[in-house]
Design a protein around this motif. Structure first.
Motif, PDB file in Angstrom:
ATOM      1  N   GLU A 620       0.973  -1.288  -0.110  1.00 10.95           N
ATOM      2  CA  GLU A 620       0.140  -0.063   0.066  1.00 10.95           C
ATOM      3  C   GLU A 620       1.145   1.292   0.058  1.00 10.95           C
ATOM      4  OE1 GLU A 620      -3.453   2.292  -0.267  1.00 10.95           O
ATOM      5  OE2 GLU A 620      -3.060   0.012  -0.429  1.00 10.95           O
ATOM      6  N   LYS A 623       2.168   2.323  -3.338  1.00  8.81           N
ATOM      7  CA  LYS A 623       1.373   2.975  -4.190  1.00  8.81           C
ATOM      8  C   LYS A 623       1.733   4.755  -4.236  1.00  8.81           C
ATOM      9  CE  LYS A 623      -2.541  -0.024  -3.657  1.00  8.81           C
ATOM     10  NZ  LYS A 623      -3.623  -0.232  -3.250  1.00  8.81           N
ATOM     11  N   PRO A 624       1.598   5.313  -5.595  1.00  7.80           N
ATOM     12  CA  PRO A 624       1.960   6.617  -5.368  1.00  7.80           C
ATOM     13  C   PRO A 624       1.062   7.468  -4.558  1.00  7.80           C
ATOM     14  CG  PRO A 624       1.653   5.699  -7.609  1.00  7.80           C
ATOM     15  CD  PRO A 624       1.110   4.838  -6.831  1.00  7.80           C
ATOM     16  N   LEU A 625       1.741   8.535  -3.965  1.00  7.33           N
ATOM     17  CA  LEU A 625       1.088   9.280  -3.125  1.00  7.33           C
ATOM     18  C   LEU A 625       0.073  10.214  -3.594  1.00  7.33           C
ATOM     19  CD1 LEU A 625       1.165   9.985   0.019  1.00  7.33           C
ATOM     20  CD2 LEU A 625       2.783  12.044  -0.531  1.00  7.33           C
ATOM     21  N   SER A 626      -1.230  10.495  -3.026  1.00 10.40           N
ATOM     22  CA  SER A 626      -1.977  11.580  -3.571  1.00 10.40           C
ATOM     23  C   SER A 626      -1.285  12.849  -3.975  1.00 10.40           C
ATOM     24  CB  SER A 626      -3.262  11.705  -2.697  1.00 10.40           C
ATOM     25  OG  SER A 626      -3.934  12.774  -2.899  1.00 10.40           O
ATOM     26  N   LEU A 627      -1.749  13.246  -5.035  1.00 12.03           N
ATOM     27  CA  LEU A 627      -1.125  14.520  -5.576  1.00 12.03           C
ATOM     28  C   LEU A 627      -1.500  15.725  -4.405  1.00 12.03           C
ATOM     29  CD1 LEU A 627       0.719  16.078  -7.666  1.00 12.03           C
ATOM     30  CD2 LEU A 627      -1.349  16.352  -8.899  1.00 12.03           C
ATOM     31  N   THR A 628      -2.877  15.752  -3.993  1.00  8.52           N
ATOM     32  CA  THR A 628      -3.444  16.781  -3.135  1.00  8.52           C
ATOM     33  C   THR A 628      -2.758  16.526  -1.775  1.00  8.52           C
ATOM     34  OG1 THR A 628      -5.418  16.824  -4.159  1.00  8.52           O
ATOM     35  CG2 THR A 628      -5.382  17.589  -1.976  1.00  8.52           C
ATOM     36  N   VAL A 629      -2.481  15.198  -1.527  1.00  7.12           N
ATOM     37  CA  VAL A 629      -1.720  15.072   0.045  1.00  7.12           C
ATOM     38  C   VAL A 629      -0.194  15.699  -0.068  1.00  7.12           C
ATOM     39  CG1 VAL A 629      -0.834  13.402   1.712  1.00  7.12           C
ATOM     40  CG2 VAL A 629      -3.327  13.102   0.537  1.00  7.12           C
ATOM     41  N   GLU A 630       0.325  15.306  -1.308  1.00  2.00           N
ATOM     42  CA  GLU A 630       1.697  15.806  -1.248  1.00  2.00           C
ATOM     43  C   GLU A 630       1.981  17.387  -1.382  1.00  2.00           C
ATOM     44  OE1 GLU A 630       5.089  15.541  -4.769  1.00  2.00           O
ATOM     45  OE2 GLU A 630       3.712  14.078  -4.814  1.00  2.00           O
ATOM     46  N   ARG A 631       1.037  17.772  -2.078  1.00  3.01           N
ATOM     47  CA  ARG A 631       1.152  19.367  -2.262  1.00  3.01           C
ATOM     48  C   ARG A 631       0.709  20.078  -0.676  1.00  3.01           C
ATOM     49  NH1 ARG A 631      -1.093  20.233  -8.315  1.00  3.01           N
ATOM     50  NH2 ARG A 631       0.825  19.693  -9.444  1.00  3.01           N
ATOM     51  N   ASN A 632      -0.124  19.523  -0.084  1.00  5.55           N
ATOM     52  CA  ASN A 632      -0.520  19.753   1.414  1.00  5.55           C
ATOM     53  C   ASN A 632       0.761  19.677   1.956  1.00  5.55           C
ATOM     54  OD1 ASN A 632      -3.130  20.365   0.786  1.00  5.55           O
ATOM     55  ND2 ASN A 632      -3.981  18.336   1.562  1.00  5.55           N
TER      56      ASN A 632
END
Length: 810
Positions: A620, A623-632
């Protein structure tokens, strides 16, 4: 090393593998016996001659005279026919091959204008709204045929007592009615007087004929005469077809009987003759110097000139009204050919072999000055090289001579003599040079045509019916010999050389009769040669293949094999079932296109929650990190639960992948229920923690072949794996394979057929992951229009008018 487990998807219906009337299942491994002739007392199930095998024998005594001025042959032949068959014969069929050139022949009347498969001068039929085109070569042929009476002039047909025999000419055949039935074990004699006008080979594109050299010093020039298919010859009578009396149309070659020949050839006294057989009267036709040179050549290290270039050039200058008769004998041959010209230089060299019956073979070449250094260097040497290699794969060459003759025929073979075409180019300074292409052509054509002395001149297959049995087998072996001469020459027998033809829509099965083949070269030469190359190098291996191939050659030496005899011998002697191979390569037009579609990486579930749930968490997190989470995170935004820690609970420190005691109790219960051997195997698998890869393959071309894999691993190592073609036996369109590797052998890529061994027509779907397709950018300049409406006719009309013909300097 990788372990292998095969996963097969079974057909939906349990009986679909047996009943082929429903569904789309096709048994690529269905045994070929149902399609082959039933074994019998003449040809047994092992593919060898049966205990009652028989074949006819035909002996000839021929007297022939060459009329050089008229370019005409006049001859008489006495034929002794031995009926070794169990049948009673009431008539004989005789081949009249020269009748093929008559304007009312089947060949002439059925030759289409343009189209696929025509032999000879080029024409192009109208297509794509373009007008039909007629070449200058086609015009030349048409005019020669109009101006020359062609075909046999049969002047007399009588029996051994001189009585006339009733005979009927049917195209290129003649039926001769016998005065009494010819019973098994009997023989009969007949005589035929005949004549015909020799064709100009350059005009009609024949397998023999004359070539004129108008620029020679002698008034009127000189000719080279290549004489083949020149005498009425008995058609073969066989156990599998009876009389092989199929019309000679031009492509399908000759089905003949073995016999003994005695031939007297009368030619102008200044001619040199090359011929099938052994010269019986050297003192009458050769000078003492020539005889001494010939004796010296027997044990020479390099070719010795019997007639030198200077002597041949001098010989060209003046003709003679005198004649000489050259007397030749040959035993156990199926045909007879000869060549004659005053232009010939002649070199020779002996080839020694460990054979008590034929310890010495004289390799000889005959060629005019136009052959030049190209022929001096390479012709006789190529003859000897061919004998050396072919002997290794078949049997010792059984004849006393092997000859290469230069003339108008590009390449043609007969017992002990071959016609070969490449030449040098005359330069302005009087020197002669040749291109790399001409050098390759000469070496290749000499090897190929001399090789034909083994197939079909000794292993006597039916060329008219199954062209591949001599051309394909010989092309395979000439490729072997060629690559032992110079591997940089493109010999055209590699699997990669046949892929374009195999995926074409104009392909026909190899087993197609010669005259019906659309593209003879790839069908009868390249494809069967490539198939045998694959069979030797990839499927059987050299040891098994070479033993079986030599067994076939030895079994059928001086006998007449059929395709079934070849197929059965190769299987019986190799010990390998090859029905799938013969069916796919020789009876179908399927091609090879094996694609690797997907590769799955599996990992064994240990059932231990402390291990498996940890692995699931890792998967799990991969898997690629959510773009929104990354930018947050980049913006420094704090999570709500981090700002107010009093709202945290158990699940903030423990996720769904946290093992519980209930999970651990379930795992122990699972272990307790296993049998001792099951637990042992399971615990070993858990401990070893191997990698499991499932590979999905598709057979897009229809032709089943072995799957050859090259696997690349993360540690930089690689491994080759060869999976037999039988993997496709139940699911010929798609199959999956389980590959098991050690845990430190992580697979990163897979390539199918990395060395292009199997003639796979699409190598781009052989890679997983798919590779970037290599190509190149080519800059080009648009060509000016050739339409007359686009031409500057106003300017062109001002151009000075030139006279036709050569312009001489003042």
């Amino acid at each position: 090393m990788a372990a292998v487990v095969t996963l097969v998807t079974l057909p939906a219906a349990a009986d679909s593998a047996i009943k082929q009337t429903k569904g789309d299942f096709e048994d690529k491994f269905r045994q070929l016996e149902e399609s082959l002739p039933t074994p019998n007392v003449y040809r047994n199930a092992a593919g060898e001659p049966g205990h009652q095998y028989w074949q006819q024998q035909v002996d000839y005594v021929i007297n022939v005279k060459l009329d050089e001025a008229k370019r005409r042959l006049q001859a008489s032949e006495q034929i002794t026919y031995h009926n070794n068959s169990p049948d009673t014969l009431r008539y004989l069929w005789i081949q009249l091959d020269q009748n093929k050139f008559r304007d009312d022949s089947m060949s002439a009347l059925t030759t289409t204008f343009g189209g696929i498969g025509n032999r000879g001068p080029a024409t192009q039929s109208a297509s794509d709204d373009k007008p039909a085109q007629l070449s200058m070569e086609a015009l030349r042929r048409q005019q020669f045929v109009d101006d020359t009476e062609l075909g046999y002039d049969i002047q007399k047909v009588v029996d051994g007592s001189g009585n006339k025999l009733n005979h009927v000419i049917v195209g290129t055949l003649m039926r001769v009615d016998l005065p009494a039935p010819l019973k098994s074990g009997q023989q009969t004699k007949l005589s035929i007087d005949f004549a015909y006008n020799i064709v100009e080979e350059d005009a009609v594109s024949a397998r023999s004929g004359y070539e004129h050299f108008p620029d020679d010093a002698r008034d009127g020039g000189n000719d080279i005469f290549l004489l083949a298919q020149w005498f009425p010859r008995l058609a073969a009578y066989t156990d599998y077809e009876a009389w092989t009396n199929k019309e000679f149309i031009g492509r399908g070659e000759f089905t003949l009987e073995f016999g003994n020949y005695e031939v007297n050839i009368t030619v102008p006294a200044d001619h040199i003759v090359s011929s099938t057989g052994t010269l019986q009267n050297p003192k009458e036709v050769l000078t003492s110097t020539q005889r001494k040179r010939l004796e010296k050549a027997k044990d020479a290290d390099r070719p010795v000139f019997i007639v030198t270039a200077e002597e041949a050039l001098e010989n060209e200058k003046a003709g003679t009204s005198k004649t000489k008769t050259w007397h030749f004998k040959a035993n156990d041959i199926r045909d007879f050919a000869w060549a004659s010209s005053r232009k010939f230089m002649w070199d020779a060299r002996g080839f020694e072999q460990d054979n008590k019956d034929t310890p010495l073979v004289m390799a000889m070449s005959f060629y005019p000055k136009e052959g030049g250094d190209l022929w001096k260097k390479y012709s006789t040497e190529s003859v000897i090289h061919t004998l050396d290699v072919y002997n290794r794969f078949t049997f010792d060459y059984p004849y006393p001579v092997a000859q290469s003759v230069n003339g108008p025929v590009g390449g043609m073979e007969y017992p002990m003599i071959t016609f070969n075409g490449p030449r040098t180019e005359l330069q302005d300074d009087g020197s002669r040079t040749y291109s790399l292409a001409e050098k390759r052509f000469l070496i290749g054509v000499v090897i190929h045509e001399i090789g034909h002395n083994y197939f079909p001149m000794i292993v006597n297959s039916d060329e008219r019916q199954w062209t591949w049995m001599d051309e394909g087998l010989n092309s395979f072996l000439d490729g072997v010999a060629g690559r032992e001469w110079d591997p940089n020459i493109p010999w055209g027998v590699e699997p990669r050389d046949v892929t374009g033809y195999m995926k074409s829509s104009s392909q026909v099965p190899i087993m197609t009769q010669s005259d019906s083949v659309l593209h003879l070269g790839p069908n009868a030469y390249t494809k069967p040669a490539a198939a045998l190359n694959i069979l030797r190098e990839t499927i059987l291996g050299r040891e098994l293949f070479d033993f079986a191939f030599q067994e076939y050659a030895r079994r059928w030496m001086f006998k007449r094999p059929t395709p079934a005899d070849f197929f059965r011998t190769m299987e019986e002697a190799s010990g390998v079932d090859l029905d799938w191979f013969w069916r796919g390569w020789f009876y179908s037009t399927d091609h090879v296109d094996i694609a690797i579609d997907r590769v799955y990486k599996l990992r064994l579930d240990t059932e231990d929650p402390d291990i498996d749930l940890s692995r699931e968490r890792e998967a799990e997190l991969d898997k690629p990190l959510s773009l929104t989470v990354e930018r947050n995170e980049q913006e420094g935004r704090k999570l709500w639960v981090d700002r107010f820690e009093d709202i945290k609970d158990y699940y903030d420190d423990n996720d769904q992948y946290t093992p519980t005691n209930k999970d651990r109790n379930k795992y122990r219960k699972f272990l307790d229920k296993l049998e001792p051997w099951e637990r042992k195997a399971f615990e070993r698998a858990v401990k070893e923690d191997k990698n499991y890869y499932v590979m999905d393959f598709s057979n897009l071309g229809g032709l089943v072949m072995p799957i050859i894999l090259q696997m690349e691993f993360a540690d930089g190592t690689s491994q080759m794996m060869r999976i037999p073609a039988e993997i496709w036996r139940r699911t010929p369109k798609a199959v999956s394979k389980l590959i098991v590797t050690d845990k430190d052998k992580e697979l990163v890529s897979v390539t199918v057929d990395p060395r292009w061994e199997t003639a796979d027509v699409d190598v781009e779907n052989n890679h997983y992951p798919r590779r970037i397709i290599p190509s190149r950018i080519e800059a080009y300049k648009a060509k000016d229009s050739t339409r007359r409406v686009s031409m500057d006719l106003m300017q062109n009309s001002k151009e000075k008018l030139k006279e036709a013909g050569a312009q001489k300097d003042d």
